[in-house]
Design an enzyme around this catalytic site. Structure first.
Site, mmCIF file in Angstrom:
data_model
loop_
_atom_site.group_PDB
_atom_site.id
_atom_site.type_symbol
_atom_site.label_atom_id
_atom_site.label_comp_id
_atom_site.label_asym_id
_atom_site.label_seq_id
_atom_site.Cartn_x
_atom_site.Cartn_y
_atom_site.Cartn_z
ATOM 1 N N SER A 202 0.809 -1.217 0.000
ATOM 2 C CA SER A 202 0.000 0.000 0.000
ATOM 3 C C SER A 202 0.844 1.270 0.000
ATOM 4 C CB SER A 202 -0.938 0.008 1.207
ATOM 5 O OG SER A 202 -0.194 -0.082 2.403
ATOM 6 N N HIS A 254 -0.085 4.341 4.186
ATOM 7 C CA HIS A 254 -0.601 5.091 3.042
ATOM 8 C C HIS A 254 -0.029 6.505 3.019
ATOM 9 C CE1 HIS A 254 -4.503 2.427 3.112
ATOM 10 N NE2 HIS A 254 -3.395 1.732 2.925
#
Length: 347
Positions: A202, A254
């Protein structure tokens, strides 16, 4: 992504952000009136940036996809669910796969291995990284995935985002952005999360998404439809970051990956800005010239300085054992916002 409720790391496909194309409105030149002005670059077109802008064949991104799939197969082989699952409540899923069958859904709803196996193979865990000095986990965790759903979502996103970027900028720059963004996401995650393990690409994928935004900004003058492109990209980024506030989703990976990729985009993806000259004033045979703008040099220097400073400070704080939450009280809301449907006490 933290083990648990997958962030569906669904990195929205970047098809809203197809790259580049410059065309000419054409028209025969007569002796009357000014010559036609070349059409501006259309953000989202399929043509190359002029004939002087090379198009690379994408091979690194497909190789990354293959590598992630191979690592997942190896992970399931090592996991060997049938060997340690006994009793009616410990039945493996998809037993026809034999040694590659998945853990019971109550243990892993993403159709994947156990957290014990992921920890054994290099998942991200604060205690292992800091207390046991296993810094290599900052890199290995981005190649591991919690399950088939997790893997499929990430690899589809990587294909949609990464192939186009590699075609436009080459494998070296995109490879650097992918790997450094993944590490950046791991570092920030380790600074703020101590009670769970984390795996997934991610951070690296958000880094590619961040580099798309900075690439648009630093090459602003060569695009048309730039406002629409910017709003679309910001919407995609906001949706993905919003998903990260759900419980058991590692939104720090993220954010760390996105910030790393955003800064790297200014450093690695700047293009010379084309200066269109009036054709009637151009000497016969003279070619159009291009050069970098002063603001691009400024962004390059500033981004490089922030990138180096950010990595140094984060790594020093991490290996000193500092808890990022002590220095940023509100940052915990980046990972989970409590509501009437769930609380964030155990994440």
């Amino acid at each position: 992504m933290a083990i648990g409720d997958d962030d569906l790391e669904n990195r929205m496909s970047a098809k809203h952000h197809h790259h580049r194309g410059i065309g000419s409105k054409g028209g025969d030149r007569t002796g009357f009136g000014p010559p036609p002005r070349p059409a501006p670059l259309v953000y989202g077109g399929d043509d190359a940036l002029l004939s002087s802008s090379p198009q690379w064949t994408s091979w690194l991104v497909p190789m990354f996809v293959v590598a992630n799939v191979i690592v997942f197969v190896v992970t399931m082989f090592v996991n060997n669910c049938p060997a340690h699952s006994h009793g009616p409540n410990r039945r493996c899923v998809a037993t026809f796969l034999g040694r590659l069958s998945f853990e019971p859904l109550r243990n892993n709803p993403l159709f994947g291995p156990s957290s014990r196996t992921l920890d054994k193979l290099g998942s991200l865990e604060w205690d292992k990284v800091v207390e046991k000095h296993e810094g290599w986990r900052l890199l290995t965790c981005i190649w591991l995935h919690a399950g088939v759903i997790h893997l499929a979502a990430n690899m589809l996103s990587l294909v949609f985002i990464g192939i186009r970027l590699e075609q436009q900028f080459g494998f070296v720059r995109i490879g650097v952005i992918y790997l450094l963004s993944g590490i950046g996401g791991s570092v920030l995650s380790s600074l703020f999360i101590r009670n769970s393990i984390s795996v997934g690409a991610s951070g690296a994928l958000f880094g590619l998404l961040g580099s798309m935004l900075s690439e648009l900004l630093t090459n602003w003058t060569i695009y048309s439809n730039k406002i629409a492109a910017l709003l679309t990209l910001l919407f995609v980024i906001a949706i993905n970051l919003a998903i990260g506030i759900l419980p058991h989703v590692d939104n720090f990976a993220h954010v760390g990956g996105f910030l790393t990729g955003f800064l790297l985009g200014f450093v690695l993806l700047a293009r010379p800005q084309f200066k269109w000259l009036a054709r009637e004033n151009m000497p016969q045979g003279r070619r159009l010239t291009s050069k970098y703008k002063p603001y691009q040099y400024l962004l390059w220097l500033l981004s490089l300085a922030l990138l180096v400073l950010g990595f140094v400070m984060a790594l020093v704080l991490l290996f000193k054992g500092e808890d990022g939450n002590d220095h940023c009280r509100w940052c915990r809301y980046l990972r989970c916002i409590p509501t009437s449907r769930w609380n964030c006490d155990d994440v």
